[in-house]
Design a protein around this motif. Structure first.
Motif, PDB file in Angstrom:
ATOM      1  N   ALA A 134      78.656  35.474  44.128  1.00 58.08           N
ATOM      2  CA  ALA A 134      77.759  34.981  45.065  1.00 58.08           C
ATOM      3  C   ALA A 134      77.212  35.957  45.614  1.00 58.08           C
ATOM      4  CB  ALA A 134      78.273  34.087  46.200  1.00 58.08           C
ATOM      5  N   LEU A 135      76.371  37.027  44.936  1.00 51.74           N
ATOM      6  CA  LEU A 135      75.874  38.375  45.407  1.00 51.74           C
ATOM      7  C   LEU A 135      74.423  38.275  46.050  1.00 51.74           C
ATOM      8  CD1 LEU A 135      77.198  40.300  42.220  1.00 51.74           C
ATOM      9  CD2 LEU A 135      78.030  40.487  44.765  1.00 51.74           C
ATOM     10  N   GLY A 136      73.974  37.112  45.864  1.00 51.48           N
ATOM     11  CA  GLY A 136      72.714  37.001  46.761  1.00 51.48           C
ATOM     12  C   GLY A 136      71.646  37.861  46.036  1.00 51.48           C
ATOM     13  N   LYS A 137      70.221  37.854  46.744  1.00 47.96           N
ATOM     14  CA  LYS A 137      69.040  38.497  46.177  1.00 47.96           C
ATOM     15  C   LYS A 137      68.798  39.741  47.150  1.00 47.96           C
ATOM     16  CE  LYS A 137      66.885  35.856  42.861  1.00 47.96           C
ATOM     17  NZ  LYS A 137      65.459  35.097  42.683  1.00 47.96           N
ATOM     18  N   THR A 138      68.087  40.647  46.774  1.00 47.30           N
ATOM     19  CA  THR A 138      67.436  41.493  47.716  1.00 47.30           C
ATOM     20  C   THR A 138      65.761  41.421  47.843  1.00 47.30           C
ATOM     21  OG1 THR A 138      66.953  43.289  45.989  1.00 47.30           O
ATOM     22  CG2 THR A 138      68.991  43.370  47.394  1.00 47.30           C
ATOM     23  N   GLY A 139      65.592  42.071  48.913  1.00 46.82           N
ATOM     24  CA  GLY A 139      63.902  41.756  49.156  1.00 46.82           C
ATOM     25  C   GLY A 139      63.011  42.536  47.908  1.00 46.82           C
ATOM     26  N   ALA A 140      61.913  42.381  47.932  1.00 45.22           N
ATOM     27  CA  ALA A 140      61.119  43.089  46.998  1.00 45.22           C
ATOM     28  C   ALA A 140      60.790  44.420  47.316  1.00 45.22           C
ATOM     29  CB  ALA A 140      59.461  42.289  46.988  1.00 45.22           C
ATOM     30  N   ARG A 141      60.242  45.218  46.387  1.00 45.16           N
ATOM     31  CA  ARG A 141      60.033  46.657  46.512  1.00 45.16           C
ATOM     32  C   ARG A 141      59.040  46.856  47.675  1.00 45.16           C
ATOM     33  NH1 ARG A 141      58.982  50.450  41.908  1.00 45.16           N
ATOM     34  NH2 ARG A 141      58.018  51.646  43.581  1.00 45.16           N
ATOM     35  N   LEU A 142      59.303  47.572  48.661  1.00 46.54           N
ATOM     36  CA  LEU A 142      58.385  47.696  49.583  1.00 46.54           C
ATOM     37  C   LEU A 142      57.113  48.782  49.193  1.00 46.54           C
ATOM     38  CD1 LEU A 142      60.687  47.927  52.669  1.00 46.54           C
ATOM     39  CD2 LEU A 142      59.587  45.958  51.969  1.00 46.54           C
ATOM     40  N   PRO A 143      56.017  48.579  49.802  1.00 40.00           N
ATOM     41  CA  PRO A 143      54.893  49.194  49.297  1.00 40.00           C
ATOM     42  C   PRO A 143      54.565  50.662  49.930  1.00 40.00           C
ATOM     43  CG  PRO A 143      54.013  47.570  50.597  1.00 40.00           C
ATOM     44  CD  PRO A 143      55.415  47.301  50.512  1.00 40.00           C
ATOM     45  N   HIS A 144      55.275  50.848  50.894  1.00 39.98           N
ATOM     46  CA  HIS A 144      55.234  52.162  51.808  1.00 39.98           C
ATOM     47  C   HIS A 144      56.588  52.492  52.625  1.00 39.98           C
ATOM     48  CE1 HIS A 144      53.665  54.962  54.615  1.00 39.98           C
ATOM     49  NE2 HIS A 144      52.867  55.293  53.854  1.00 39.98           N
ATOM     50  N   GLU A 145      56.829  53.752  52.887  1.00 38.19           N
ATOM     51  CA  GLU A 145      58.053  53.822  53.390  1.00 38.19           C
ATOM     52  C   GLU A 145      57.973  53.459  54.718  1.00 38.19           C
ATOM     53  OE1 GLU A 145      58.311  58.071  53.041  1.00 38.19           O
ATOM     54  OE2 GLU A 145      56.846  58.601  54.556  1.00 38.19           O
ATOM     55  N   SER A 146      56.716  53.072  55.644  1.00 33.65           N
ATOM     56  CA  SER A 146      56.692  52.720  56.985  1.00 33.65           C
ATOM     57  C   SER A 146      56.948  51.277  57.114  1.00 33.65           C
ATOM     58  CB  SER A 146      55.393  53.043  57.458  1.00 33.65           C
ATOM     59  OG  SER A 146      54.464  52.553  56.943  1.00 33.65           O
ATOM     60  N   VAL A 147      56.898  50.497  55.995  1.00 37.11           N
ATOM     61  CA  VAL A 147      56.889  49.129  55.875  1.00 37.11           C
ATOM     62  C   VAL A 147      58.445  48.613  56.010  1.00 37.11           C
ATOM     63  CG1 VAL A 147      56.436  47.015  54.679  1.00 37.11           C
ATOM     64  CG2 VAL A 147      54.948  48.979  54.358  1.00 37.11           C
ATOM     65  N   LEU A 148      58.743  47.614  56.788  1.00 33.53           N
ATOM     66  CA  LEU A 148      60.001  47.148  56.979  1.00 33.53           C
ATOM     67  C   LEU A 148      60.208  45.870  56.367  1.00 33.53           C
ATOM     68  CD1 LEU A 148      60.658  47.855  60.866  1.00 33.53           C
ATOM     69  CD2 LEU A 148      61.162  49.448  59.156  1.00 33.53           C
ATOM     70  N   SER A 149      61.451  45.479  56.158  1.00 33.30           N
ATOM     71  CA  SER A 149      61.639  44.319  55.406  1.00 33.30           C
ATOM     72  C   SER A 149      62.506  43.271  56.534  1.00 33.30           C
ATOM     73  CB  SER A 149      62.382  44.312  54.071  1.00 33.30           C
ATOM     74  OG  SER A 149      63.642  44.931  54.273  1.00 33.30           O
ATOM     75  N   PHE A 150      62.839  42.157  56.402  1.00 29.66           N
ATOM     76  CA  PHE A 150      63.560  41.359  57.220  1.00 29.66           C
ATOM     77  C   PHE A 150      64.407  40.492  56.411  1.00 29.66           C
ATOM     78  CE2 PHE A 150      64.256  38.247  60.508  1.00 29.66           C
ATOM     79  CZ  PHE A 150      64.749  39.129  61.580  1.00 29.66           C
ATOM     80  N   ARG A 151      65.931  40.876  56.165  1.00 32.51           N
ATOM     81  CA  ARG A 151      66.675  40.284  55.282  1.00 32.51           C
ATOM     82  C   ARG A 151      68.032  40.174  55.830  1.00 32.51           C
ATOM     83  NH1 ARG A 151      65.139  37.491  51.205  1.00 32.51           N
ATOM     84  NH2 ARG A 151      67.147  37.360  50.414  1.00 32.51           N
TER      85      ARG A 151
END
Ligand SMILES: Cc1cc2nc3c(=O)[nH]c(=O)nc-3n(C[C@H](O)[C@H](O)[C@H](O)COP(=O)(O)OP(=O)(O)OC[C@H]3O[C@@H](n4cnc5c(N)ncnc54)[C@H](O)[C@@H]3O)c2cc1C
Length: 421
Positions: free
Chosen positions: A117-134
């Motif tokens: 049950a390892l789940g998924k990760t977020g998509a690749r971010l387009p720029h280093e300043s962009v944050l994800s929320f997972r």
């Protein structure tokens, strides 16, 4: 090379659960129902971080409505008084043939039953300043960034772009807008033609109204084409639009983890693992797969905590059934409804045709999620804390309201007295 697992008694059957998210943790907890049977077994849960994260309530960290310990309790606390041993480690590879795993610290683990049950990760971010929320680290990074922006000149507007109009984006946009208040300028961008595409019309309408009330600008049919530190660029109806931005949070899309992609078994075109309705991996009855990485033959289910939570009960039962030569159960998903938060004290609960929104929708959502938190002890602690906070804030409002009313009354009396002179 160290070889864990677990006891020195090689005759003890061994269950290894990989991933401590909704699938893994709730399977470990559901195994308690068969406590007598599994008493003599070795059960291990391996997860890369120390804390479980109840993702549906992660947004509440942005606004401070809930505290970290409530949403992300440590595994050691949750698994106390259970036969499950917790290993905080990253799994590097899985050898299905040899029934063995290798951890990051190079130790090996053997198993008789494996739960994946390892789940998924977020998509690749387009720029280093962009944050994800997972996950928790993302929530903390977002909080830090917002604090930085909030500490700037008080008159400066804070411009935030949230990319992705699914539940993750909509819920986050509402919370960020409420946190920033008048200083915030939040824009929600999605390439589709409506928000929350897999939700009911009633929920879509409530969400649109809630975003509108908060002044969030929604750009639909808009494809993001570039992000830099201070600019967000997208194409809307064939026209290129560039907006100055202080922060971009990317919530659109997910991807499979490399460890799952590298597994020597049947994958779907999108990289998920093909499993039987009993959640067993095709041709490997000792491996159970659940959650976001599982694709059940002839039974498409969404990638949600609600689905995964239900699968965990089946996985635990089927391990028991398989080890006691009872018939296994096929997973049947029961859709209980949908819930979203749309800001502070605002949300939707839509279940079996009943639609609740606003403060009531939010209250029911919070109540349901509090009850769903892992272990009764943790659930009760969180509920008690919520009750105390609500009583204190209710009393504060009442007292402040009374003081205000008293002041207004005094002023009115004064005015009457002056007028009568
Ligand atoms: C912000 C957010 C909000 C959400 N809100 C909702 C909601 O309101 N309702 C809903 O139904 N669904 C919601 N979801 C979806 C839900 O969280 C997922 O569907 C669910 O968590 C899937 O469970 P899982 O067990 O497959 O994976 P996860 O819960 O992602 O767990 C996977 C675990 O495996 C660990 N792991 C991964 N790789 C390794 C490795 N190599 N070694 C060791 N450990 C590893 C990870 O650290 C993680 O702890 C939300 C998701 C997010 C991101």
């Amino acid at each position: 090379m160290p070889r864990y697992f677990f006891s020195s008694n090689a005759n003890k059957p061994r269950i290894c659960i990989l991933g401590g998210g909704f699938g893994g943790l709730y399977t470990a907890l559901a195994l308690r129902r068969y406590y007598r049977h599994f008493q003599g077994w070795d059960v291990a849960l391996v997860n890369g971080s120390q804390r479980f994260v109840f993702t549906p309530l992660l947004y509440e960290l942005v606004t401070g409505e809930m505290e970290l310990w409530e949403i992300a309790p440590p595994y050691r606390e949750l698994l106390r008084n259970t036969p499950v041993t917790f290993y905080c480690n990253w799994v590097e590879s899985i050898d299905l043939e040899a029934r063995q795993l290798r951890l990051q610290d190079r130790s090996l683990i053997d198993y008789d039953y494996l739960v994946l049950a390892l789940g998924k990760t977020g998509a690749r971010l387009p720029h280093e300043s962009v944050l994800s929320f997972r996950n928790l680290a993302d929530a903390q990074a977002l909080d830090e960034r917002l604090q930085q922006l909030e500490s700037r000149d008080v008159d400066a507007r804070i411009r935030v772009g949230v990319v992705g109009g699914g539940p993750n984006g909509v819920e986050l946009a509402g919370k960020i807008a409420d946190r920033l208040g008048k200083r915030g300028e939040v824009r929600l961008i999605d390439r589709g033609d409506r928000l929350l595409p897999h939700f009911t019309r009633a929920t879509q309408t409530s969400a649109s109204k809630a975003l509108d009330r908060r002044g969030i600008r929604v750009s639909l049919q808009s494809q993001v084409t570039g992000v830099t530190e201070d600019c967000l660029e997208f194409v809307q109806h064939g026209e290129r639009v560039e907006v100055p931005i202080d922060l971009v949070v990317w919530t659109a899309g997910t991807q499979n983890r490399e460890i799952v992609a590298n597994l020597d078994c049947l994958h779907t075109a999108s990289g998920k693992l093909v499993v039987e309705p009993t959640l067993q991996l095709h041709d490997r009855p000792e491996v159970f797969v659940l959650g976001d990485i599982a694709s059940i033959r002839d039974n498409g289910v969404p990638e949600t905590a609600q689905v995964t939570y239900q699968q965990a009960g089946y996985a635990a039962y089927n391990i028991w059934a398989s080890s006691t030569h009872h018939p296994l159960k096929s997973f049947q998903y029961l859709h209980l409804g949908e819930m979203v938060t749309l800001g502070v004290n605002d949300g939707v609960t839509h279940s079996f045709g009943i639609h609740l929104n606003g403060a009531l929708g939010n209250f029911v959502r919070r109540l349901v999620y509090t009850q769903r938190l892992p272990t009764n002890t943790h659930s009760l602690r969180v509920f008690w804390h919520w009750l105390k906070r609500s009583i204190v804030s209710g009393l504060k409002k009442l007292l402040l309201g009374k003081k205000k009313r008293d002041r207004q009354q005094k002023k009115a009396c004064k005015r009457q007295f002056i007028n009568s002179l």
